[in-house]
Design an enzyme around this catalytic site. Structure first.
Site, PDB file in Angstrom:
ATOM      1  N   ASP A   1      11.843 -16.064  37.944  1.00 55.36           N
ATOM      2  CA  ASP A   1      12.079 -15.961  39.388  1.00 55.36           C
ATOM      3  C   ASP A   1      13.237 -16.904  39.742  1.00 55.36           C
ATOM      4  O   ASP A   1      13.884 -17.452  38.845  1.00 55.36           O
ATOM      5  CB  ASP A   1      10.796 -16.284  40.180  1.00 55.36           C
ATOM      6  CG  ASP A   1      10.425 -17.761  40.113  1.00 55.36           C
ATOM      7  OD1 ASP A   1      11.004 -18.504  39.286  1.00 55.36           O
ATOM      8  OD2 ASP A   1       9.561 -18.188  40.902  1.00 55.36           O
TER       9      ASP A   1
ATOM     10  N   GLU B   1       0.276 -13.828  43.466  1.00 55.22           N
ATOM     11  CA  GLU B   1       1.641 -13.639  42.968  1.00 55.22           C
ATOM     12  C   GLU B   1       2.413 -12.635  43.821  1.00 55.22           C
ATOM     13  O   GLU B   1       3.613 -12.796  44.042  1.00 55.22           O
ATOM     14  CB  GLU B   1       1.623 -13.198  41.499  1.00 55.22           C
ATOM     15  CG  GLU B   1       1.183 -14.299  40.548  1.00 55.22           C
ATOM     16  CD  GLU B   1       2.117 -15.522  40.567  1.00 55.22           C
ATOM     17  OE1 GLU B   1       3.274 -15.411  40.979  1.00 55.22           O
ATOM     18  OE2 GLU B   1       1.641 -16.614  40.183  1.00 55.22           O
TER      19      GLU B   1
ATOM     20  N   TYR C   1       8.266  -9.616  36.857  1.00 55.12           N
ATOM     21  CA  TYR C   1       7.823 -10.954  37.252  1.00 55.12           C
ATOM     22  C   TYR C   1       6.297 -10.998  37.407  1.00 55.12           C
ATOM     23  O   TYR C   1       5.619 -11.850  36.815  1.00 55.12           O
ATOM     24  CB  TYR C   1       8.497 -11.417  38.561  1.00 55.12           C
ATOM     25  CG  TYR C   1       7.809 -12.655  39.080  1.00 55.12           C
ATOM     26  CD1 TYR C   1       8.077 -13.900  38.519  1.00 55.12           C
ATOM     27  CD2 TYR C   1       6.799 -12.573  40.040  1.00 55.12           C
ATOM     28  CE1 TYR C   1       7.385 -15.031  38.913  1.00 55.12           C
ATOM     29  CE2 TYR C   1       6.098 -13.692  40.441  1.00 55.12           C
ATOM     30  CZ  TYR C   1       6.397 -14.911  39.877  1.00 55.12           C
ATOM     31  OH  TYR C   1       5.688 -16.028  40.260  1.00 55.12           O
TER      32      TYR C   1
END
Ligand code: SF4
Length: 373
Positions: A140, A39, A122
């Site tokens: 996002d 990520e 996020y």
């Protein structure tokens, strides 16, 4: 959407995801450490570009303790080319905290995950939902674009003030019983179907819930506010050569591109010539064999908020250390050492020009420089 429509939307999206999702290395694991690495890399990097970096990285650091114990220079070298190097430095710091303060156990609570260096809403939502099925919706660019089209939203997606609105909508639409798959499904939809320019609305699994599709206005959304033009800086980069060594400097840890290596670089102001700049920055007592600078073709490098036009200038010297105003930490770097150092993207481009210069006929290059920009 009504609550019933939201249920149907979630079911249709998840059914599509199960049969259409891409097989990606980080989807083959439930290890929060590996999901976290993926990520972090995927922020600002396309999936296709991130895959080889991910593979090399987890090969070098298969567990959080391996990353915690690694030299930062080795971490940055493996990150070289991904950009946004603060991500790598923060990951290294966070790995140390997990390894030494949490006995290598990745935190399982959102509020603890988000406390780690470099982890914002996020990444905290992505890791906590994908690894632990916690009910946090990711937000996002892909998710905002999909929501803006589903809702025909007139709130600009690139306005930081709009995040609250889009986060609320993402929370409303989240399938809490399988938040990990739902989050990945909506991002996958944005990457494969509801793309920025080329949309595939006919085959979109959620087109019956989409207001932009229904009203034939998909090209109108998302709304964006115009970006300010990026500033361009005119720069000179000095390549001092001694035998086969190059004189390079490491950026301060807290500076832009901290920890990375490059050539000393200076901004050109008021139409200065390269000789003016050299006179200003190289102390008079420095003995340089070849005082005549050789100008290589310029390179351009773009950062988030500005762009640099860089003229590389080569000079041969014979001193152990060159005395340049304000730069005391530079060192001579051999070709073997250069292979191991993490270098900036701009420096990589300059090195390519320098390599061409070394292999081509040198007389093709300019040696007489009046105005540099
Ligand atoms: Fe996006 Fe088209 Fe699907 Fe609407 S129907 S979500 S615009 S791909």
């Amino acid at each position: 959407m009504t609550p019933i429509e939201i249920n149907d939307y979630q079911a249709d999206l998840l059914a599509w995801y199960r049969t259409n999702k891409r097989v990606l290395p980080w989807r083959l694991t439930s290890d929060p450490y590996l999901i976290w690495i993926s990520e972090v890399m995927l922020q600002q990097t396309q999936v296709i570009s991130a895959i080889p970096y991910y593979s090399k990285f987890v090969n070098a650091f298969p567990a959080v303790k391996d990353l915690a114990d690694a030299d930062l220079q080795v971490v940055l070298k493996l990150w070289e080319g991904l950009g946004y190097y603060s991500r790598a430095r923060n990951m290294h710091k966070a790995a140390k905290i997990i390894a030494y303060e949490k006995q290598s156990v990745f935190p399982v609570i959102y509020n603890e995950i988000i406390q780690l260096p470099g982890i914002g809403p996020y990444i905290a939502a992505a890791v906590s939902s994908i690894a632990f099925q916690l009910p946090y919706a990711v937000l996002d660019g892909n998710v905002k674009r999909v929501i803006a089209r589903l809702d025909c939203s007139d709130i600009p997606v690139n306005d930081p003030k709009a995040n609250k609105h889009y986060q609320k909508r993402a929370d409303d639409l989240l399938f809490q019983n399988n938040s990990g798959d739902y989050n990945q499904a909506v991002m996958e939809l944005g990457a494969l179907v509801c793309r920025p320019q080329v949309l595939d609305c006919k085959n979109c699994p959620v087109n019956k819930y989409c207001k932009a599709f229904e009203s034939n206005q998909t090209s109108e959304y998302p709304i964006k506010i115009a970006r300010k033009k990026v500033k361009t800086k005119e720069m000179v980069s000095l390549i001092f050569e001694k035998d086969d060594q190059l004189w390079m400097i490491q950026n301060e840890e807290n500076a832009l591109l901290g920890g990375l290596w490059s050539f000393p670089q200076f901004e050109v102001r008021n139409n200065e010539s390269i000789n003016d700049i050299l006179d200003k920055i190289i102390l008079k007592s420095t003995k340089i064999i070849q005082r005549e600078p050789i100008q290589l073709p310029p390179v351009t490098h773009t950062y988030t908020h500005f762009k640099e036009n860089i003229i590389p200038v080569v000079m041969r010297v014979d001193l152990e250390a060159i005395r340049v105003n304000g730069l005391s930490k530079a060192v001579w770097v051999s070709p073997e050492m250069l292979k191991k150092l993490p270098i900036t993207g701009a420096c990589k481009k300059i090195l390519q020009q320098h390599k061409k210069y070394k292999t081509n006929k040198k007389k093709e290059y300019k040696t007489s420089i009046k105005k540099c920009c």
